[in-house]
Write a protein that holds these residues in place. Structure first.
Motif, PDB file in Angstrom:
ATOM      1  N   ALA A   1       0.847  -1.286  -0.083  1.00 48.94           N
ATOM      2  CA  ALA A   1       0.102   0.148  -0.023  1.00 48.94           C
ATOM      3  C   ALA A   1       0.873   1.069  -0.063  1.00 48.94           C
ATOM      4  N   ALA A   2       1.974   1.238   0.985  1.00 45.47           N
ATOM      5  CA  ALA A   2       2.790   2.558   0.942  1.00 45.47           C
ATOM      6  C   ALA A   2       3.334   2.648  -0.433  1.00 45.47           C
ATOM      7  N   ASP A   3       3.910   1.700  -1.281  1.00 45.61           N
ATOM      8  CA  ASP A   3       4.413   1.744  -2.323  1.00 45.61           C
ATOM      9  C   ASP A   3       3.478   2.131  -3.395  1.00 45.61           C
ATOM     10  N   LEU A   4       2.492   2.048  -3.485  1.00 48.29           N
ATOM     11  CA  LEU A   4       1.382   2.143  -4.429  1.00 48.29           C
ATOM     12  C   LEU A   4       1.038   3.762  -3.986  1.00 48.29           C
ATOM     13  N   PHE A   5       0.715   4.070  -2.706  1.00 41.94           N
ATOM     14  CA  PHE A   5       0.204   5.445  -2.398  1.00 41.94           C
ATOM     15  C   PHE A   5       1.392   6.630  -2.886  1.00 41.94           C
ATOM     16  N   ASP A   6       2.766   5.984  -2.600  1.00 38.42           N
ATOM     17  CA  ASP A   6       4.000   6.960  -2.917  1.00 38.42           C
ATOM     18  C   ASP A   6       4.107   7.019  -4.149  1.00 38.42           C
ATOM     19  N   ARG A   7       3.738   6.053  -5.156  1.00 40.75           N
ATOM     20  CA  ARG A   7       3.812   6.244  -6.507  1.00 40.75           C
ATOM     21  C   ARG A   7       2.623   6.666  -7.314  1.00 40.75           C
ATOM     22  N   GLN A   8       1.401   6.397  -6.822  1.00 36.68           N
ATOM     23  CA  GLN A   8       0.170   6.843  -7.440  1.00 36.68           C
ATOM     24  C   GLN A   8      -0.566   7.938  -6.893  1.00 36.68           C
ATOM     25  N   GLY A   9      -0.636   7.958  -5.289  1.00 37.65           N
ATOM     26  CA  GLY A   9      -1.371   8.856  -4.578  1.00 37.65           C
ATOM     27  C   GLY A   9      -2.536   8.092  -3.942  1.00 37.65           C
ATOM     28  N   TYR A  10      -2.938   8.513  -2.937  1.00 38.76           N
ATOM     29  CA  TYR A  10      -3.774   7.700  -2.164  1.00 38.76           C
ATOM     30  C   TYR A  10      -5.318   7.523  -2.950  1.00 38.76           C
ATOM     31  N   GLU A  11      -5.750   8.543  -3.699  1.00 36.55           N
ATOM     32  CA  GLU A  11      -7.112   8.563  -4.365  1.00 36.55           C
ATOM     33  C   GLU A  11      -6.937   7.887  -5.491  1.00 36.55           C
ATOM     34  N   SER A  12      -5.859   7.533  -6.094  1.00 38.66           N
ATOM     35  CA  SER A  12      -5.762   7.026  -7.264  1.00 38.66           C
ATOM     36  C   SER A  12      -5.298   5.325  -7.267  1.00 38.66           C
ATOM     37  N   THR A  13      -5.368   5.135  -5.918  1.00 33.44           N
ATOM     38  CA  THR A  13      -5.047   3.673  -5.558  1.00 33.44           C
ATOM     39  C   THR A  13      -6.123   2.886  -5.065  1.00 33.44           C
ATOM     40  N   SER A  14      -6.544   1.688  -5.629  1.00 30.65           N
ATOM     41  CA  SER A  14      -7.806   1.067  -5.326  1.00 30.65           C
ATOM     42  C   SER A  14      -7.484  -0.355  -4.307  1.00 30.65           C
ATOM     43  N   LEU A  15      -8.106  -0.812  -3.580  1.00 32.22           N
ATOM     44  CA  LEU A  15      -7.791  -1.850  -2.706  1.00 32.22           C
ATOM     45  C   LEU A  15      -7.246  -3.084  -3.671  1.00 32.22           C
ATOM     46  N   SER A  16      -8.049  -3.187  -4.928  1.00 31.73           N
ATOM     47  CA  SER A  16      -7.817  -4.311  -5.531  1.00 31.73           C
ATOM     48  C   SER A  16      -6.274  -4.248  -6.094  1.00 31.73           C
TER      49      SER A  16
END
Length: 215
Positions: free
Chosen positions: A18-33
């Motif tokens: 989750a941290a890797d995706l939040f860092d690279r894509q942002g919180y709003e643009s990251t889905s649980l899937s």
């Protein structure tokens, strides 16, 4: 015990993904899937540990807070002057940001308007309090001009660190972060440290920059 260990490892894996995706894509643009796929776990495993995406964000900011407080406490126990401990804390956090995505994600969450759940303080509030405490001690130790507005300097310091991280991270390679951080300290030191003690801290900033590159 083995089951508990596996559960802890799974939780850490999910948080890291989750941290890797939040860092690279942002919180709003990251889905649980996406987090499930990136972590290589099942949705059931994710929901066992985290009921919602907001819980993941909170856990990351909680870990960021624990890390900064732990590092500050460790440095306080090593006999450094308060100003040196504060400088080492900023470079230590910069180094940890490069070693893994959690602190980078925490910063992106903090600047992205993701709500912080009480009683956890907002990261910027916590960093200002840490800086204010060290600067007050630095005044008592005569390492900082006695007439400075400690709260204002602490606020400026946090803004400078966050701004340096965000701007440099956008415009240039991460490897230049220590140099930008040292450059920030050169300016601050010249503005608030008495001339008789200035050389010591300018030299320290240069050494911390080199040590961070070498780490």
């Amino acid at each position: 015990m083995a089951r508990q260990l596996r559960a802890e490892q799974t939780r850490a894996t999910i948080l890291g993904a989750a941290a890797d995706l939040f860092d690279r894509q942002g919180y709003e643009s990251t889905s649980l899937s996406e987090i499930v796929a990136h972590a290589g776990v099942t949705k059931g495993a994710l929901y066992f540990h985290f009921a919602a995406k907001e819980d993941l964000a909170h856990a990351i900011m909680e870990l960021q807070s624990r890390t900064s407080r732990r590092l500050a406490t460790e440095l306080d126990g090593r006999g450094y002057s308060s100003l040196e401990a504060l400088m080492r804390l900023t470079f230590g956090m910069a180094r940890l940001c490069e070693e893994g995505p959690v602190l980078r994600a925490g910063l992106r969450l903090a600047t992205g308007g993701v709500p912080v759940r009480p009683p956890l303080p907002h990261p910027f509030t916590e960093w200002r309090e840490i800086a204010s405490s060290r600067l007050l001690d630095a005044v008592r130790q005569s390492d900082v001009h006695p007439d400075i507005d400690v709260d204002s300097v602490a606020h400026t310091l946090v803004c400078s660190i966050v701004g340096t991280r965000l701007v440099s991270g956008t415009l240039e390679p991460d490897a230049r972060q220590p140099r930008r951080l040292a450059g920030m300290w050169y300016l601050i030191i010249r503005g608030m440290v008495p001339v008789t003690r200035r050389a010591r801290y300018l030299t320290l900033a240069a050494r911390l920059e080199r040590d961070t590159y070498a780490a």
